[in-house]
Design a protein around this motif. Structure first.
Motif, PDB file in Angstrom:
ATOM      1  N   GLY A   1      -8.940 -36.545 -13.974  1.00  0.00           N
ATOM      2  CA  GLY A   1      -7.560 -36.532 -13.546  1.00  0.00           C
ATOM      3  C   GLY A   1      -6.891 -37.822 -14.066  1.00  0.00           C
ATOM      4  N   ALA A   2      -7.488 -38.720 -13.844  1.00  0.00           N
ATOM      5  CA  ALA A   2      -6.919 -40.140 -14.221  1.00  0.00           C
ATOM      6  C   ALA A   2      -6.520 -40.227 -15.678  1.00  0.00           C
ATOM      7  N   ILE A   3      -7.401 -39.613 -16.603  1.00  0.00           N
ATOM      8  CA  ILE A   3      -7.290 -39.597 -17.887  1.00  0.00           C
ATOM      9  C   ILE A   3      -6.149 -38.479 -18.265  1.00  0.00           C
ATOM     10  N   MET A   4      -6.261 -37.437 -17.802  1.00  0.00           N
ATOM     11  CA  MET A   4      -5.194 -36.210 -18.101  1.00  0.00           C
ATOM     12  C   MET A   4      -3.821 -37.054 -17.595  1.00  0.00           C
ATOM     13  N   GLN A   5      -3.642 -37.661 -16.535  1.00  0.00           N
ATOM     14  CA  GLN A   5      -2.349 -37.950 -16.127  1.00  0.00           C
ATOM     15  C   GLN A   5      -1.853 -39.169 -17.165  1.00  0.00           C
ATOM     16  N   GLY A   6      -2.741 -40.137 -17.675  1.00  0.00           N
ATOM     17  CA  GLY A   6      -2.569 -41.005 -18.604  1.00  0.00           C
ATOM     18  C   GLY A   6      -1.959 -40.555 -19.818  1.00  0.00           C
ATOM     19  N   MET A   7      -2.882 -39.751 -20.384  1.00  0.00           N
ATOM     20  CA  MET A   7      -2.595 -39.112 -21.693  1.00  0.00           C
ATOM     21  C   MET A   7      -1.299 -38.235 -21.854  1.00  0.00           C
ATOM     22  N   THR A   8      -1.118 -37.313 -20.734  1.00  0.00           N
ATOM     23  CA  THR A   8       0.200 -36.709 -20.566  1.00  0.00           C
ATOM     24  C   THR A   8       1.377 -37.217 -20.132  1.00  0.00           C
ATOM     25  N   ARG A   9       1.122 -38.302 -19.374  1.00  0.00           N
ATOM     26  CA  ARG A   9       2.265 -38.876 -18.463  1.00  0.00           C
ATOM     27  C   ARG A   9       2.800 -37.986 -17.588  1.00  0.00           C
ATOM     28  N   ASN A  10       1.968 -37.281 -17.031  1.00  0.00           N
ATOM     29  CA  ASN A  10       2.167 -36.120 -16.041  1.00  0.00           C
ATOM     30  C   ASN A  10       1.602 -36.458 -14.855  1.00  0.00           C
TER      31      ASN A  10
ATOM     32  N   ALA B   1     -15.293 -42.674 -21.163  1.00  0.00           N
ATOM     33  CA  ALA B   1     -14.109 -42.916 -20.555  1.00  0.00           C
ATOM     34  C   ALA B   1     -13.536 -44.398 -20.313  1.00  0.00           C
ATOM     35  N   PHE B   2     -14.752 -45.233 -20.184  1.00  0.00           N
ATOM     36  CA  PHE B   2     -14.247 -46.735 -20.087  1.00  0.00           C
ATOM     37  C   PHE B   2     -14.000 -47.184 -21.531  1.00  0.00           C
ATOM     38  N   ILE B   3     -14.714 -46.725 -22.326  1.00  0.00           N
ATOM     39  CA  ILE B   3     -14.308 -47.244 -23.641  1.00  0.00           C
ATOM     40  C   ILE B   3     -12.869 -46.915 -23.990  1.00  0.00           C
ATOM     41  N   LEU B   4     -12.286 -45.770 -23.605  1.00  0.00           N
ATOM     42  CA  LEU B   4     -10.947 -45.109 -24.077  1.00  0.00           C
ATOM     43  C   LEU B   4      -9.870 -45.697 -23.157  1.00  0.00           C
ATOM     44  N   ALA B   5     -10.302 -46.450 -22.014  1.00  0.00           N
ATOM     45  CA  ALA B   5      -9.493 -46.934 -20.942  1.00  0.00           C
ATOM     46  C   ALA B   5      -8.381 -47.825 -21.522  1.00  0.00           C
ATOM     47  N   ARG B   6      -8.610 -48.674 -22.308  1.00  0.00           N
ATOM     48  CA  ARG B   6      -7.446 -49.493 -22.902  1.00  0.00           C
ATOM     49  C   ARG B   6      -6.564 -48.642 -23.529  1.00  0.00           C
ATOM     50  N   SER B   7      -6.913 -47.819 -24.482  1.00  0.00           N
ATOM     51  CA  SER B   7      -6.120 -46.793 -25.353  1.00  0.00           C
ATOM     52  C   SER B   7      -5.229 -45.739 -24.569  1.00  0.00           C
ATOM     53  N   VAL B   8      -5.774 -45.404 -23.251  1.00  0.00           N
ATOM     54  CA  VAL B   8      -5.155 -44.695 -22.348  1.00  0.00           C
ATOM     55  C   VAL B   8      -4.000 -45.416 -21.767  1.00  0.00           C
ATOM     56  N   THR B   9      -4.241 -46.737 -21.551  1.00  0.00           N
ATOM     57  CA  THR B   9      -2.968 -47.578 -21.052  1.00  0.00           C
ATOM     58  C   THR B   9      -1.756 -47.546 -21.715  1.00  0.00           C
ATOM     59  N   VAL B  10      -2.229 -48.031 -23.178  1.00  0.00           N
ATOM     60  CA  VAL B  10      -1.219 -47.985 -24.278  1.00  0.00           C
ATOM     61  C   VAL B  10      -0.582 -46.660 -24.228  1.00  0.00           C
ATOM     62  N   LEU B  11      -1.291 -45.510 -24.167  1.00  0.00           N
ATOM     63  CA  LEU B  11      -0.884 -44.044 -24.768  1.00  0.00           C
ATOM     64  C   LEU B  11       0.129 -43.658 -23.350  1.00  0.00           C
ATOM     65  N   SER B  12      -0.105 -44.181 -22.211  1.00  0.00           N
ATOM     66  CA  SER B  12       0.306 -43.972 -20.959  1.00  0.00           C
ATOM     67  C   SER B  12       2.031 -44.660 -20.919  1.00  0.00           C
TER      68      SER B  12
END
Length: 347
Positions: free
Chosen positions: A92-101, A223-234
């Motif tokens: 859920g956290a990754i989905m919300q971060g990637m889609t900004r939804n 998921a932990f590796i992608l965390a920083r990228s998801v922050t920027v994507l958000s």
């Protein structure tokens, strides 16, 4: 005039970081999670004191019924609840971060219903499917459900909005659930798959844990590796691209993580809803919007929520069990309605 670089700098400064709170959640939350797992092992239809639980862990005696209950039934169930709660919360956290939804979660975006639909097909047409094969079916169904939701949502006039995507998820989920029920009745497998529709952990055994642990290692590590990228994507696609982010690659990898974690969760526990919706919001409120903290904290809090929900499912109406999905819905439905009402202004 504000340049793009200055705008990006302003956006990055908006990222709230609360490392002290996040560290506190990780340390104390992990301790509380261990206590909850211990309580889950001790509580149930058969009353077992903590001393017996400890003895069963360190000096297992296969001749004692209580030791067998602890080792073969309650331990894998408690560990499965912790892992599956972490899977759903991180997804859920990754989905919300990637889609900004803010309404994005596996249960609302059709992912869990798609996985349950694939499991229904597997039971109907391939009755001798192994646990590993069942997980592969679940992965495929999760991908199908997500694809249908985004496809239907994209066809709406004015493009995707959080509420439109949620409505598309509800429609696709209801459609897949109806087909699953039809298949179950037509091929007389309703009793076999009712567990996956209701959501529960009663059937969790060590073989299930052995299968989902590799998924946990791969999915959570990625998921932990992608965390920083998801922050920027958000922060938005334009800002992310301006900062050199390969947005398409990150979204593909993030989607793979969501399908892996959600597919594994559904193959073991069925359709457990709202964990992936509620926990990321609570975590974001506590630790800020840096996903390097959100993802690990969500994993801890998600595992804790599902372990406590599973304890509640056993204690509401003993010796009978209430579906754990009903317990999580008691928390998730009001929260979803609140978010939908707040985001509905964007329609």
């Amino acid at each position: 005039m504000v340049t793009l670089e200055e705008d990006q700098t302003v956006e990055l400064k908006k990222i709230k970081k609360r490392p002290f709170v996040a560290t506190f959640i990780l340390v104390v939350g992990l301790f509380v999670l261990c206590l909850a797992i211990g309580a889950s092992i001790a509580l149930g239809a058969a009353d077992i004191d903590l001393q017996t639980v400890w003895q069963a862990l360190v000096h297992f005696n296969p001749e004692l019924t209580q030791h067998q209950i602890i080792q073969e039934l309650r331990m894998p169930r408690a560990l499965g609840a912790a892992l599956i709660g972490a899977f759903l919360a991180v997804s859920g956290a990754i989905m919300q971060g990637m889609t900004r939804n803010p309404l994005a979660s596996p249960s609302i975006m059709g992912v869990t219903d798609g996985a349950a639909f694939a499991i229904a097909i597997a039971f109907a047409f391939f009755p001798h499917t192994s646990s590993l094969q069942l997980m592969l079916w679940s992965f495929a169904g999760a991908g199908l459900g997500a694809s249908l939701v985004f496809g239907v949502g994209s066809m709406s006039r004015g493009g995707l909005t959080p509420v439109k995507l949620a409505l598309a998820g509800a429609a696709v989920g209801a459609f897949l659930s109806a087909i699953s029920s039809t298949i179950a009745i037509r091929f007389d497998v309703a009793q076999d798959i009712s567990f996956w529709f209701a959501g529960g952990l009663a059937g969790t055994r060590w073989v299930s844990i052995q299968i989902i642990v590799p998924v946990a290692i791969i999915g959570l590590t990625l998921a932990f590796i992608l965390a920083r990228s998801v922050t920027v994507l958000s922060l938005g696609d334009e800002v992310a691209k301006g900062l050199g982010q390969r947005t398409r690659l990150i979204k593909i990898l993030g989607t793979v993580v969501v399908l892996l974690l959600t597919g594994a969760a559904v193959s073991v526990a069925g359709s457990v809803g709202f964990v992936g919706l509620v926990i990321p919001h609570i975590t974001r409120f506590l630790v800020g919007v840096d996903y390097r903290w959100i993802i690990p904290c969500s994993a801890i809090l998600g595992g804790l929520l599902l372990v406590l929900a599973d304890i509640g499912a056993r204690m509401v109406n003993p010796p009978f069990e209430t579906p754990v999905g009903a317990i999580t819905a008691l928390v998730g439905v009001p929260f979803f309605l609140y978010l939908a009402r707040r985001e509905g202004r964007g329609l």
